[in-house]
Design an enzyme around this catalytic site. Structure first.
Site, PDB file in Angstrom:
ATOM      1  N   HIS A   1       0.877  -1.106  -0.112  1.00 29.41           N
ATOM      2  CA  HIS A   1       0.056  -0.084   0.035  1.00 29.41           C
ATOM      3  C   HIS A   1       1.160   1.202  -0.008  1.00 29.41           C
ATOM      4  CE1 HIS A   1      -3.649  -2.284   0.951  1.00 29.41           C
ATOM      5  NE2 HIS A   1      -2.814  -2.904   1.489  1.00 29.41           N
TER       6      HIS A   1
ATOM      7  N   GLU B   1      -7.902 -13.083   4.365  1.00 24.27           N
ATOM      8  CA  GLU B   1      -7.097 -12.309   5.670  1.00 24.27           C
ATOM      9  C   GLU B   1      -7.875 -12.332   6.666  1.00 24.27           C
ATOM     10  OE1 GLU B   1      -4.138  -8.548   6.705  1.00 24.27           O
ATOM     11  OE2 GLU B   1      -6.233  -8.138   5.229  1.00 24.27           O
TER      12      GLU B   1
ATOM     13  N   GLY C   1      -9.907  -3.964   2.581  1.00 24.87           N
ATOM     14  CA  GLY C   1     -11.117  -3.757   3.618  1.00 24.87           C
ATOM     15  C   GLY C   1     -11.030  -5.197   4.642  1.00 24.87           C
TER      16      GLY C   1
ATOM     17  N   ARG D   1      -2.536  14.215   1.208  1.00 26.41           N
ATOM     18  CA  ARG D   1      -3.760  14.969   0.652  1.00 26.41           C
ATOM     19  C   ARG D   1      -3.347  15.381  -0.887  1.00 26.41           C
ATOM     20  NH1 ARG D   1      -4.913  19.259   5.540  1.00 26.41           N
ATOM     21  NH2 ARG D   1      -5.480  17.504   7.154  1.00 26.41           N
TER      22      ARG D   1
END
Length: 332
Positions: A16, A194, A164, A65
């Site tokens: 990630h 997971e 998620g 951001r």
């Protein structure tokens, strides 16, 4: 790990981008946006479960951001990964509400694609982006995120993901977003197996997953393991992550050996190296202790990579030069 092992070529398919940012750089970015991080950061890194980890991840990454932030962190991780021998990466990149919707997502993706070109020139690392949404994300926004992602096919985006915890939010509501991405030319590379077991892996396979990030709990269903092996589905294994987030109680009891013995291809990745305090070399070293050689991990990475044919051919040559004739390192 020796310097020779550290510099040996590696492929990483499950990382990630937001989780690669080391604390010093993260603090600089947060200060620039006047978005201070908690004073006792070390407390955040003491998570014990996947759900605590997700809370930590959200707290640490919400200061990221702007497109310039994403250019900076892309180059920082490309440099780090290259120092550990990485020649090809497929980072995940989340479509977040803080970017302000489709236009903001597009700006972030554009910056990342441009940074990938720069990283290739500066560090010799090829990057293929896999933007993703997460289970529980607003359904309509997820579909729009998929549409935005397809606009970058040919510019560096190579797949579309779903992340998620499977145990808390459903996969099914996001099926249309997955189809939008697939119809736009982006293969589906979700997280599964997971937080939940074999049923979660079967669910994403039914949606057309070409690779599974994690997937290690497939071992709870021998028939599923056999199917994964027969179909050549690559699992992107993250060993340190699996232990720290409680997917497996220890490295010694990790399912990797069982998966390899059954003929399942397993690539090796860091997941979120800055938050989990690991490196790509660390993960390859641990995998070797569990029976997966660096050549075998490279071969699985190559098999699962979503790169174009020219890149695949170049990576195969890199693998042959490092690990010998293909037949000696490319078998499960």
């Amino acid at each position: 790990m020796s310097q020779v092992q550290r510099s040996a070529p590696k492929i990483e398919l499950h990382v990630h981008l937001e989780g690669t940012v080391r604390p010093g750089l993260l603090a600089e970015i947060a200060q620039r946006h006047h978005s201070p991080l908690p004073e006792r950061l070390e407390h955040l890194y003491r998570f014990r479960t996947l759900y605590e980890f997700i809370d930590t991840w959200n707290t640490l990454t919400r200061c990221l951001r702007s497109p310039s932030d994403y250019r900076l962190i892309t180059l920082a991780y490309a440099a780090e990964a290259a120092a550990h021998g990485a020649v090809y990466l497929e980072p995940a990149l989340d479509a977040e509400e803080r970017f302000g919707g489709p236009a903001g997502w597009a700006d972030i993706l554009a910056a990342c694609c441009d940074a990938a070109d720069e990283a290739r020139e500066r560090f010799g690392v090829t990057i293929g982006w896999t933007p993703q949404i997460f289970r529980g994300y607003d359904v309509a926004m997820g579909e729009e995120a998929a549409r935005v992602a397809t606009r970058f096919v040919g510019r560096g985006v190579v797949g579309f993901g779903l992340s998620g915890a499977e145990g808390r939010a459903a996969t099914a509501p996001h099926a249309r977003a997955v189809r939008i991405a697939q119809e736009g030319g982006l293969p589906f590379v979700p997280h599964a197996g997971e937080a939940a077991g074999p049923e979660a892996v079967r669910e994403v396979l039914a949606l057309g997953a070409v690779r599974v990030r994690h997937g290690v709990r497939a071992v709870e269903d021998p028939d599923l393991v056999a199917e994964l092996a027969d179909r050549g589905i690559v699992l992107d294994v993250t060993l340190t992550s699996n232990v720290r987030l409680g997917v497996t109680p220890s490295l010694a009891r990790h399912p990797l050996r069982t998966l390899l013995a059954a003929g399942v291809r397993c690539s090796v990745s860091t997941d979120d190296p800055a938050i989990l305090d690991t490196t790509l070399s660390d993960e390859y070293a641990v995998a070797e202790e569990l029976g997966l050689s660096a050549g075998g991990a490279f071969a699985a990475g190559l098999a699962g990579a979503l790169c174009d044919p020219a890149t695949r051919a170049r990576l195969a040559t890199v693998g042959e030069l490092a690990y010998g004739p293909t037949a000696t390192w490319a078998s499960p």
